[in-house]
Write a protein that holds these residues in place. Structure first.
Motif, PDB file in Angstrom:
ATOM      1  N   ARG A 106      37.686  32.668  24.928  1.00 25.60           N
ATOM      2  CA  ARG A 106      37.792  31.231  25.194  1.00 25.60           C
ATOM      3  C   ARG A 106      38.579  30.513  24.104  1.00 25.60           C
ATOM      4  N   ALA A 107      38.401  30.954  22.865  1.00 23.59           N
ATOM      5  CA  ALA A 107      39.080  30.332  21.730  1.00 23.59           C
ATOM      6  C   ALA A 107      40.477  30.930  21.508  1.00 23.59           C
ATOM      7  N   ASN A 108      40.877  31.805  22.424  1.00 30.42           N
ATOM      8  CA  ASN A 108      42.194  32.452  22.353  1.00 30.42           C
ATOM      9  C   ASN A 108      42.382  33.237  21.047  1.00 30.42           C
ATOM     10  N   ARG A 109      41.348  33.908  20.620  1.00 30.15           N
ATOM     11  CA  ARG A 109      41.397  34.751  19.416  1.00 30.15           C
ATOM     12  C   ARG A 109      41.576  36.208  19.828  1.00 30.15           C
ATOM     13  N   ARG A 110      42.702  36.504  20.399  1.00 34.22           N
ATOM     14  CA  ARG A 110      42.989  37.854  20.908  1.00 34.22           C
ATOM     15  C   ARG A 110      42.897  38.908  19.806  1.00 34.22           C
ATOM     16  N   GLU A 111      43.285  38.529  18.599  1.00 36.11           N
ATOM     17  CA  GLU A 111      43.226  39.501  17.492  1.00 36.11           C
ATOM     18  C   GLU A 111      41.785  39.884  17.182  1.00 36.11           C
ATOM     19  N   LYS A 112      40.842  38.958  17.371  1.00 30.86           N
ATOM     20  CA  LYS A 112      39.424  39.240  17.138  1.00 30.86           C
ATOM     21  C   LYS A 112      38.869  40.189  18.203  1.00 30.86           C
ATOM     22  N   ILE A 113      39.360  40.036  19.420  1.00 28.63           N
ATOM     23  CA  ILE A 113      38.947  40.946  20.490  1.00 28.63           C
ATOM     24  C   ILE A 113      39.466  42.351  20.195  1.00 28.63           C
ATOM     25  N   GLY A 114      40.734  42.433  19.771  1.00 29.52           N
ATOM     26  CA  GLY A 114      41.298  43.731  19.402  1.00 29.52           C
ATOM     27  C   GLY A 114      40.557  44.369  18.240  1.00 29.52           C
ATOM     28  N   GLU A 115      40.247  43.569  17.240  1.00 30.34           N
ATOM     29  CA  GLU A 115      39.497  44.052  16.077  1.00 30.34           C
ATOM     30  C   GLU A 115      38.112  44.546  16.499  1.00 30.34           C
ATOM     31  N   PHE A 116      37.476  43.801  17.398  1.00 31.33           N
ATOM     32  CA  PHE A 116      36.160  44.194  17.880  1.00 31.33           C
ATOM     33  C   PHE A 116      36.208  45.585  18.500  1.00 31.33           C
ATOM     34  N   PHE A 117      37.118  45.789  19.431  1.00 29.38           N
ATOM     35  CA  PHE A 117      37.167  47.077  20.118  1.00 29.38           C
ATOM     36  C   PHE A 117      37.626  48.204  19.196  1.00 29.38           C
ATOM     37  N   GLU A 118      38.469  47.880  18.244  1.00 19.24           N
ATOM     38  CA  GLU A 118      38.886  48.894  17.273  1.00 19.24           C
ATOM     39  C   GLU A 118      37.682  49.383  16.461  1.00 19.24           C
ATOM     40  N   LYS A 119      36.851  48.453  16.014  1.00 13.48           N
ATOM     41  CA  LYS A 119      35.690  48.811  15.193  1.00 13.48           C
ATOM     42  C   LYS A 119      34.522  49.340  16.017  1.00 13.48           C
ATOM     43  N   MET A 120      34.335  48.798  17.199  1.00 13.89           N
ATOM     44  CA  MET A 120      33.111  49.063  17.954  1.00 13.89           C
ATOM     45  C   MET A 120      33.243  50.140  19.035  1.00 13.89           C
ATOM     46  N   SER A 121      34.447  50.530  19.389  1.00 17.61           N
ATOM     47  CA  SER A 121      34.624  51.507  20.468  1.00 17.61           C
ATOM     48  C   SER A 121      33.815  52.786  20.282  1.00 17.61           C
ATOM     49  N   PRO A 122      33.807  53.372  19.088  1.00 18.18           N
ATOM     50  CA  PRO A 122      33.019  54.605  18.946  1.00 18.18           C
ATOM     51  C   PRO A 122      31.532  54.408  19.283  1.00 18.18           C
ATOM     52  N   GLU A 123      30.986  53.246  18.962  1.00 15.36           N
ATOM     53  CA  GLU A 123      29.575  52.969  19.257  1.00 15.36           C
ATOM     54  C   GLU A 123      29.349  52.627  20.722  1.00 15.36           C
ATOM     55  N   LEU A 124      30.320  51.982  21.347  1.00 15.96           N
ATOM     56  CA  LEU A 124      30.129  51.461  22.698  1.00 15.96           C
ATOM     57  C   LEU A 124      30.566  52.416  23.802  1.00 15.96           C
ATOM     58  N   ASN A 125      31.472  53.318  23.511  1.00 16.90           N
ATOM     59  CA  ASN A 125      31.981  54.243  24.528  1.00 16.90           C
ATOM     60  C   ASN A 125      30.900  55.011  25.281  1.00 16.90           C
ATOM     61  N   PRO A 126      29.829  55.437  24.634  1.00 13.72           N
ATOM     62  CA  PRO A 126      28.808  56.192  25.378  1.00 13.72           C
ATOM     63  C   PRO A 126      28.030  55.370  26.412  1.00 13.72           C
TER      64      PRO A 126
ATOM     65  N   GLU B 296      33.909  48.169  31.760  1.00 13.56           N
ATOM     66  CA  GLU B 296      34.754  47.061  32.222  1.00 13.56           C
ATOM     67  C   GLU B 296      35.069  46.060  31.116  1.00 13.56           C
ATOM     68  N   TRP B 297      34.276  46.050  30.064  1.00  8.32           N
ATOM     69  CA  TRP B 297      34.519  45.114  28.967  1.00  8.32           C
ATOM     70  C   TRP B 297      35.795  45.465  28.192  1.00  8.32           C
ATOM     71  N   PHE B 298      36.199  46.717  28.250  1.00  9.76           N
ATOM     72  CA  PHE B 298      37.424  47.105  27.553  1.00  9.76           C
ATOM     73  C   PHE B 298      38.664  46.471  28.189  1.00  9.76           C
ATOM     74  N   LEU B 299      38.535  45.924  29.379  1.00  8.10           N
ATOM     75  CA  LEU B 299      39.635  45.227  30.058  1.00  8.10           C
ATOM     76  C   LEU B 299      39.768  43.773  29.622  1.00  8.10           C
ATOM     77  N   LEU B 300      38.766  43.281  28.953  1.00  8.69           N
ATOM     78  CA  LEU B 300      38.684  41.859  28.627  1.00  8.69           C
ATOM     79  C   LEU B 300      39.936  41.312  27.950  1.00  8.69           C
ATOM     80  N   SER B 301      40.514  42.051  27.045  1.00  7.70           N
ATOM     81  CA  SER B 301      41.669  41.537  26.306  1.00  7.70           C
ATOM     82  C   SER B 301      42.906  41.359  27.192  1.00  7.70           C
ATOM     83  N   HIS B 302      42.862  41.907  28.396  1.00  2.00           N
ATOM     84  CA  HIS B 302      44.009  41.804  29.305  1.00  2.00           C
ATOM     85  C   HIS B 302      43.822  40.729  30.368  1.00  2.00           C
TER      86      HIS B 302
END
Length: 159
Positions: free
Chosen positions: A63-83, A89-95
């Motif tokens: 909402r705040a148009n902080r696309r870099e924060k979304i990218g940073e989130f998935f970069e850091k959190m993907s290993p924990e969230l992938n399982p 579907e949340w991995f599509l959010l940045s698009h």
């Protein structure tokens, strides 16, 4: 109760300001001091609250148009969230534009749902707080612990 209110307020501020490091640091503190003392049967509830905070974080960042924060989130959190399939579907959010228009994300943009979520997490933390803390376990180096000690002092006063 002031400590729990402060914790919940900080969680909300970290979500709104897209401060992932502080959000994760506070959650880690809660895991060590609160959640480690509850029965394992409550682990799924704790995980739902954690994931809920992350989802609010992502929708707010979008909402705040902080696309870099979304990218940073998935970069850091993907290993924990992938399982967890719920994150697929949340991995599509940045698009996406206008994430609130898409069903999996829309409730996290709803103010009423957000208020209910934070009331719920406050209540959950209050129950745990009042059942697990003892004065001997309070770490005075932690900003939240000082308020906890104040609460214990107030409770211990004769009426």
């Amino acid at each position: 109760m002031a400590t729990v209110d402060k914790i919940v307020s900080d969680l909300s501020v970290f979500v709104d300001s897209s401060d992932l490091n502080s959000l994760r640091e506070l959650w880690s503190y809660l895991e060590g001091k609160f959640f480690s003392r509850i029965p394992p049967s409550h682990n799924t509830v704790v995980k739902k609250y954690e994931f809920g905070l992350y989802k609010f974080y992502l929708v707010e960042a979008s909402r705040a148009n902080r696309r870099e924060k979304i990218g940073e989130f998935f970069e850091k959190m993907s290993p924990e969230l992938n399982p967890y399939p719920e994150w697929k579907e949340w991995f599509l959010l940045s698009h996406l534009k206008n994430v609130e228009d898409h069903v999996p994300f829309s409730m996290y943009g709803n103010r009423s749902y957000r208020e209910a979520f934070f009331v719920s997490i406050r209540n959950f933390l209050n129950v745990i707080y009042h059942r697990t803390w003892t004065v001997a376990e309070v770490c005075l180096k932690n900003q939240y612990a000082v308020e906890i000690m104040d609460d214990f002092f107030s409770i211990a006063q004769p009426k």
